[in-house]
Write an enzyme that holds these catalytic residues in place. Sequence first.
Site, PDB file in Angstrom:
ATOM      1  CB  CYS A  39      57.826  65.385 -23.046  1.00 25.89           C
ATOM      2  SG  CYS A  39      57.447  64.891 -21.373  1.00 25.89           S
ATOM      3  CG  ASN A  71      53.780  62.077 -20.614  1.00 29.42           C
ATOM      4  OD1 ASN A  71      54.766  61.785 -21.296  1.00 29.42           O
ATOM      5  ND2 ASN A  71      53.544  63.311 -20.210  1.00 29.42           N
ATOM      6  CG  HIS A  81      54.055  64.747 -25.481  1.00 27.77           C
ATOM      7  ND1 HIS A  81      54.617  63.531 -25.191  1.00 27.77           N
ATOM      8  CD2 HIS A  81      54.004  65.430 -24.291  1.00 27.77           C
ATOM      9  CE1 HIS A  81      54.912  63.468 -23.900  1.00 27.77           C
ATOM     10  NE2 HIS A  81      54.537  64.600 -23.331  1.00 27.77           N
TER      11      HIS A  81
HETATM   12  O1  UT7 Z   1      54.684  65.866 -20.781  1.00 26.32           O
HETATM   13  C1  UT7 Z   1      54.149  66.975 -20.118  1.00 26.32           C
HETATM   14  C2  UT7 Z   1      53.729  66.533 -18.777  1.00 26.32           C
HETATM   15  N1  UT7 Z   1      52.523  66.967 -18.231  1.00 26.32           N
HETATM   16  C3  UT7 Z   1      51.282  67.089 -18.764  1.00 26.32           C
HETATM   17  O2  UT7 Z   1      51.042  67.035 -19.914  1.00 26.32           O
HETATM   18  C4  UT7 Z   1      50.179  67.335 -17.769  1.00 26.32           C
HETATM   19  C5  UT7 Z   1      49.190  68.384 -18.225  1.00 26.32           C
HETATM   20  N2  UT7 Z   1      48.084  68.470 -17.286  1.00 26.32           N
HETATM   21  C6  UT7 Z   1      47.044  67.588 -17.277  1.00 26.32           C
HETATM   22  O3  UT7 Z   1      47.018  66.675 -18.063  1.00 26.32           O
HETATM   23  C7  UT7 Z   1      45.918  67.823 -16.294  1.00 26.32           C
HETATM   24  O4  UT7 Z   1      46.044  69.087 -15.704  1.00 26.32           O
HETATM   25  C8  UT7 Z   1      45.850  66.737 -15.174  1.00 26.32           C
HETATM   26  C9  UT7 Z   1      45.445  65.389 -15.786  1.00 26.32           C
HETATM   27  C10 UT7 Z   1      47.197  66.612 -14.483  1.00 26.32           C
HETATM   28  C11 UT7 Z   1      44.801  67.112 -14.136  1.00 26.32           C
HETATM   29  O5  UT7 Z   1      43.524  67.216 -14.752  1.00 26.32           O
HETATM   30  P1  UT7 Z   1      42.539  68.396 -14.355  1.00 26.32           P
HETATM   31  O6  UT7 Z   1      41.282  68.167 -15.078  1.00 26.32           O
HETATM   32  O7  UT7 Z   1      43.263  69.676 -14.604  1.00 26.32           O
HETATM   33  O8  UT7 Z   1      42.291  68.140 -12.821  1.00 26.32           O
HETATM   34  P2  UT7 Z   1      42.658  69.079 -11.585  1.00 26.32           P
HETATM   35  O9  UT7 Z   1      44.118  69.062 -11.332  1.00 26.32           O
HETATM   36  O10 UT7 Z   1      41.988  70.424 -11.769  1.00 26.32           O
HETATM   37  O11 UT7 Z   1      41.934  68.310 -10.417  1.00 26.32           O
HETATM   38  C12 UT7 Z   1      40.499  68.191 -10.371  1.00 26.32           C
HETATM   39  C13 UT7 Z   1      40.148  67.371  -9.133  1.00 26.32           C
HETATM   40  C14 UT7 Z   1      40.831  67.860  -7.860  1.00 26.32           C
HETATM   41  O12 UT7 Z   1      39.901  67.691  -6.792  1.00 26.32           O
HETATM   42  P3  UT7 Z   1      39.065  68.939  -6.220  1.00 26.32           P
HETATM   43  O13 UT7 Z   1      40.108  69.920  -5.756  1.00 26.32           O
HETATM   44  O14 UT7 Z   1      38.287  69.458  -7.385  1.00 26.32           O
HETATM   45  O15 UT7 Z   1      38.239  68.345  -5.140  1.00 26.32           O
HETATM   46  C15 UT7 Z   1      41.969  66.892  -7.647  1.00 26.32           C
HETATM   47  O16 UT7 Z   1      42.338  66.757  -6.306  1.00 26.32           O
HETATM   48  O17 UT7 Z   1      40.579  66.020  -9.313  1.00 26.32           O
HETATM   49  C16 UT7 Z   1      41.375  65.611  -8.178  1.00 26.32           C
HETATM   50  N3  UT7 Z   1      42.353  64.643  -8.640  1.00 26.32           N
HETATM   51  C17 UT7 Z   1      42.098  63.341  -8.724  1.00 26.32           C
HETATM   52  N4  UT7 Z   1      41.012  62.615  -8.446  1.00 26.32           N
HETATM   53  C18 UT7 Z   1      41.054  61.296  -8.669  1.00 26.32           C
HETATM   54  C19 UT7 Z   1      43.628  64.876  -9.074  1.00 26.32           C
HETATM   55  N5  UT7 Z   1      44.210  63.716  -9.434  1.00 26.32           N
HETATM   56  C20 UT7 Z   1      43.271  62.755  -9.236  1.00 26.32           C
HETATM   57  C21 UT7 Z   1      43.267  61.363  -9.446  1.00 26.32           C
HETATM   58  N6  UT7 Z   1      42.140  60.675  -9.154  1.00 26.32           N
HETATM   59  N7  UT7 Z   1      44.331  60.698  -9.941  1.00 26.32           N
END
Ligand code: UT7
Length: 323
Positions: A110, A274, A244
Site C-alpha cells: 500500500c 482499501n 492511505h
Molecule cells: O493497507 C493496510 C491493510 N490493512 C489495514 O489497514 C487493516 C487495519 N485493521 C483494521 O482496519 C481493523 O482491525 C479491522 C477493520 C480489520 C477489524 O476491526 P476491529 O474493530 O479491530 O474488529 P476485530 O477484528 O477486533 O473484531 C471484532 C468482532 C469480532 O467478533 P468477536 O470476536 O468480538 O465476537 C470479529 O469476529 O467483529 C467480528 N468481525 C466481523 N463482524 C461482522 C470481524 N469481521 C467482521 C465482519 N462483519 N466483516
Amino acid sequence: MSFSILGTGKAVPAYILSNDELSTMVETNDEWIRTRTGIEERRIAKQETITELCVEAANRALENAGVTAQELDLIICSTMRGENITPSQGCMIQKEIGAVCPAFDINAACSGFIYALDVAAGFFARKTVKKVLIVSMDNLSNIIDWTDRSTCVLFGDGGAAAVLGEGDDLLSIHLTATGNDAAIRIPHGSNSSPFYEHEEEKAVLHMAGNDVYRFATAAMANGIKKAVADAGLEQSDIDCVIPHQANIRIINTAAKNLDIPREKFFCNVQHYGNTSSASVPIALDEANRSGILKKGDIIAMCAFGGGLTTGTCIIRWNGTGQS
Ligand code: UT7
C-alpha cells in the site's frame, strides 16, 4: 532538483459491490462494516483487466498534465501483482500507451506510490529524466479470501497515475520497512517445480487486522510529524492530508494525534475501500480534480501496508486542477 506533479488520473472498475451484497456472501452487515471501517462500497473488476485500468489511469494523468506518452523518460508501476510475472506491468503500460522509455515495477504494497515518488526523485536528482509516469495499481479482488469476513469487506480494485516533471516541489520524503510476514502476507500460490518439497499455499491475503491497526495509527501520526519537521515546516503549514484509505478510524485516530484539523484529511474510503497502492493516488486525483488543492498548497501524503512498509511525503502543489 526534485520534481513537480504535473497531472493525475485514476481508473476504477465499473462494478460497485455494496456492503449489502457482501452480506449475502459472508456473515457480515452494512452496520458493522460502516462503523468499523467507514466503507460503504468498493469497486471490483469484472470486465476490466489490470492493464486496461493502468492504461486508462495513465492516459488521464497524461492528458491532465498536457504531456504525451512519447515525451516520457521513465515509467514506474507500483503493484503487488501485475498482469504477468513478466513482462512487468510497467512494460505493459509502456507498450499500450505508445511510450518508448524504460519501465519497471516496484512492490511496497500500500505504500507503493510514495516509494515510487522517492525512486523517481532519484532519477530527477541525477538529471537523467525530465518527465516520469507513475502508475499505482492493485487488483486485490483476485487475491482475497472471499470466505474470510475479516478481510474481504476491506478491499477494492483500482488504479491511479501521476505525471512528474522537473521542479522543486518534493519538500521531504520518509520511507520505512519493518520485515513482518505475520501481520500481512499473500503467498504466491503456485510452484511448477517437480523438485520443490514444500506444500503449495493458496494465493490469498492473510492479515492480523488488530496488529496492523495499531501499527497504522502510530505510523501515520509519526510519519507525518517527521516529514513535516524534515521539510522545515510546522503542522499548521499543512493545507491538505492525503492519507492511505484503509479505515476511517485509522485516519480519525491519526488526526487526533496531530495538530492538523480533521477537515484537512481527504477521505474517499467510503466509495472504494482499501485499494492498496492506488489508494493515495486515487485520493490525490479526486482532490486535484475537485479543486480542493490550490496552487502553492502544502500537501502531506502518507501510506502504510504490507512489508510492513510506510511512506510519507510533503509536496508543494503546483496546481493542475483541470477535470
Ligand atoms: O493497507 C493496510 C491493510 N490493512 C489495514 O489497514 C487493516 C487495519 N485493521 C483494521 O482496519 C481493523 O482491525 C479491522 C477493520 C480489520 C477489524 O476491526 P476491529 O474493530 O479491530 O474488529 P476485530 O477484528 O477486533 O473484531 C471484532 C468482532 C469480532 O467478533 P468477536 O470476536 O468480538 O465476537 C470479529 O469476529 O467483529 C467480528 N468481525 C466481523 N463482524 C461482522 C470481524 N469481521 C467482521 C465482519 N462483519 N466483516
